[in-house]
Motif scaffolding. Structure first.
Motif, PDB file in Angstrom:
ATOM      1  N   ASP A  67       9.122   8.950  11.507  1.00  0.00           N
ATOM      2  CA  ASP A  67       8.009   8.239  10.881  1.00  0.00           C
ATOM      3  C   ASP A  67       6.776   9.134  10.740  1.00  0.00           C
ATOM      4  N   THR A  68       6.839  10.325  11.313  1.00  0.00           N
ATOM      5  CA  THR A  68       5.723  11.262  11.210  1.00  0.00           C
ATOM      6  C   THR A  68       5.463  11.610   9.755  1.00  0.00           C
ATOM      7  N   ALA A  69       4.224  11.411   9.320  1.00  0.00           N
ATOM      8  CA  ALA A  69       3.874  11.639   7.920  1.00  0.00           C
ATOM      9  C   ALA A  69       2.383  11.393   7.736  1.00  0.00           C
ATOM     10  N   VAL A  70       1.888  11.759   6.568  1.00  0.00           N
ATOM     11  CA  VAL A  70       0.580  11.304   6.132  1.00  0.00           C
ATOM     12  C   VAL A  70       0.796   9.984   5.409  1.00  0.00           C
ATOM     13  N   TYR A  71       0.049   8.977   5.829  1.00  0.00           N
ATOM     14  CA  TYR A  71       0.184   7.646   5.264  1.00  0.00           C
ATOM     15  C   TYR A  71      -0.993   7.367   4.320  1.00  0.00           C
ATOM     16  N   PHE A  72      -0.665   6.854   3.140  1.00  0.00           N
ATOM     17  CA  PHE A  72      -1.652   6.537   2.123  1.00  0.00           C
ATOM     18  C   PHE A  72      -1.598   5.050   1.806  1.00  0.00           C
ATOM     19  N   CYS A  73      -2.762   4.441   1.573  1.00  0.00           N
ATOM     20  CA  CYS A  73      -2.747   3.115   0.988  1.00  0.00           C
ATOM     21  C   CYS A  73      -3.156   3.228  -0.475  1.00  0.00           C
ATOM     22  N   ALA A  74      -2.702   2.281  -1.260  1.00  0.00           N
ATOM     23  CA  ALA A  74      -2.934   2.301  -2.692  1.00  0.00           C
ATOM     24  C   ALA A  74      -3.061   0.883  -3.212  1.00  0.00           C
ATOM     25  N   ALA A  75      -3.779   0.725  -4.315  1.00  0.00           N
ATOM     26  CA  ALA A  75      -4.001  -0.586  -4.912  1.00  0.00           C
ATOM     27  C   ALA A  75      -3.518  -0.595  -6.355  1.00  0.00           C
ATOM     28  N   GLY A  76      -2.924  -1.720  -6.734  1.00  0.00           N
ATOM     29  CA  GLY A  76      -2.446  -1.870  -8.104  1.00  0.00           C
ATOM     30  C   GLY A  76      -2.714  -3.273  -8.616  1.00  0.00           C
ATOM     31  N   ASP A  77      -2.740  -3.406  -9.928  1.00  0.00           N
ATOM     32  CA  ASP A  77      -3.058  -4.696 -10.534  1.00  0.00           C
ATOM     33  C   ASP A  77      -1.882  -5.653 -10.517  1.00  0.00           C
ATOM     34  N   VAL A  78      -0.669  -5.095 -10.488  1.00  0.00           N
ATOM     35  CA  VAL A  78       0.517  -5.930 -10.609  1.00  0.00           C
ATOM     36  C   VAL A  78       1.486  -5.608  -9.482  1.00  0.00           C
ATOM     37  N   TYR A  79       2.017  -6.652  -8.859  1.00  0.00           N
ATOM     38  CA  TYR A  79       3.022  -6.459  -7.806  1.00  0.00           C
ATOM     39  C   TYR A  79       4.407  -6.405  -8.439  1.00  0.00           C
ATOM     40  N   THR A  80       5.134  -5.359  -8.091  1.00  0.00           N
ATOM     41  CA  THR A  80       6.499  -5.208  -8.580  1.00  0.00           C
ATOM     42  C   THR A  80       7.422  -5.001  -7.391  1.00  0.00           C
ATOM     43  N   THR A  81       8.491  -5.747  -7.341  1.00  0.00           N
ATOM     44  CA  THR A  81       9.447  -5.615  -6.238  1.00  0.00           C
ATOM     45  C   THR A  81       9.919  -4.169  -6.142  1.00  0.00           C
ATOM     46  N   GLY A  82       9.901  -3.646  -4.926  1.00  0.00           N
ATOM     47  CA  GLY A  82      10.301  -2.268  -4.729  1.00  0.00           C
ATOM     48  C   GLY A  82       9.124  -1.307  -4.710  1.00  0.00           C
ATOM     49  N   CYS A  83       7.971  -1.792  -5.188  1.00  0.00           N
ATOM     50  CA  CYS A  83       6.731  -1.031  -5.096  1.00  0.00           C
ATOM     51  C   CYS A  83       6.817   0.401  -5.617  1.00  0.00           C
ATOM     52  N   PRO A  84       7.171   0.594  -6.866  1.00  0.00           N
ATOM     53  CA  PRO A  84       7.162   1.963  -7.399  1.00  0.00           C
ATOM     54  C   PRO A  84       5.744   2.514  -7.429  1.00  0.00           C
ATOM     55  N   GLU A  85       5.620   3.807  -7.178  1.00  0.00           N
ATOM     56  CA  GLU A  85       4.294   4.439  -7.175  1.00  0.00           C
ATOM     57  C   GLU A  85       3.554   4.246  -8.484  1.00  0.00           C
TER      58      GLU A  85
END
Length: 124
Positions: free
Chosen positions: A90-108
Motif C-alpha cells: 500500500d506504500t505510495a503517494v496518495y492523491f485525492c481528486a474531484a470530478g463532476d460526474v461519478y462513473t463506476t470504476g472511477c477512471p482517472e
C-alpha cells in the motif's frame, strides 16, 4: 478554482491504520465525485477508491476491498479514506481528486481537479 489538500499520511507498521483526509476549497464538496488514487514508485497511478456526490455510490478495487473505507463529511467539505490492515504494497503517494460526474470504476479521466499528493509508507 477548485483546490484539494490531502492530510493524514505518514509511516505506519504493517497491519496498522491511517486515515487520509481531503479538504475541498473553492466550491462545496457535495457537488463532486471524489476519488483517491495512489502511485507507488516505478508504477502507474491507480484508483484506490471513489465516492459519488450523494455518497450512495462507492468503488474499491479488489486490492483494497474490505480494508479501505471512503466517507464524505460534506459539512466540512472533506472526504476521508480510512485505511486498515495496511500492507507494504500500500506504500505510495496518495492523491485525492474531484470530478463532476461519478462513473463506476472511477477512471482517472473523470477527475479534473487534483491535490498535490501525500506519502503513505507501510514498513516495519
Amino acid at each position: 478554482q477548485l483546490q484539494l489538500v490531502e492530510s493524514g499520511g505518514g509511516l505506519v507498521q504493517p497491519g496498522g491504520s491511517l486515515r487520509l483526509s481531503c479538504v475541498v476549497a473553492g466550491s462545496p464538496s457535495r457537488a463532486f465525485a471524489i476519488g483517491w488514487f495512489r502511485q507507488a514508485p516505478g508504477k502507474e497511478r491507480e484508483g484506490a477508491s471513489c465516492v459519488s456526490p450523494t455518497g450512495l455510490g462507492t468503488y474499491y478495487p479488489d486490492s483494497v476491498k474490505g480494508r479501505f473505507t471512503i466517507s464524505r463529511e460534506d459539512a466540512k467539505n472533506t472526504v476521508h479514506l480510512q485505511m486498515n490492515s495496511l500492507k507494504p504494497e500500500d506504500t505510495a503517494v496518495y492523491f485525492c481528486a474531484a470530478g463532476d460526474v461519478y462513473t463506476t470504476g472511477c477512471p482517472e479521466s473523470g477527475f479534473e481537479s487534483w491535490g498535490q499528493g501525500i506519502q503513505v509508507t507501510v514498513s516495519s
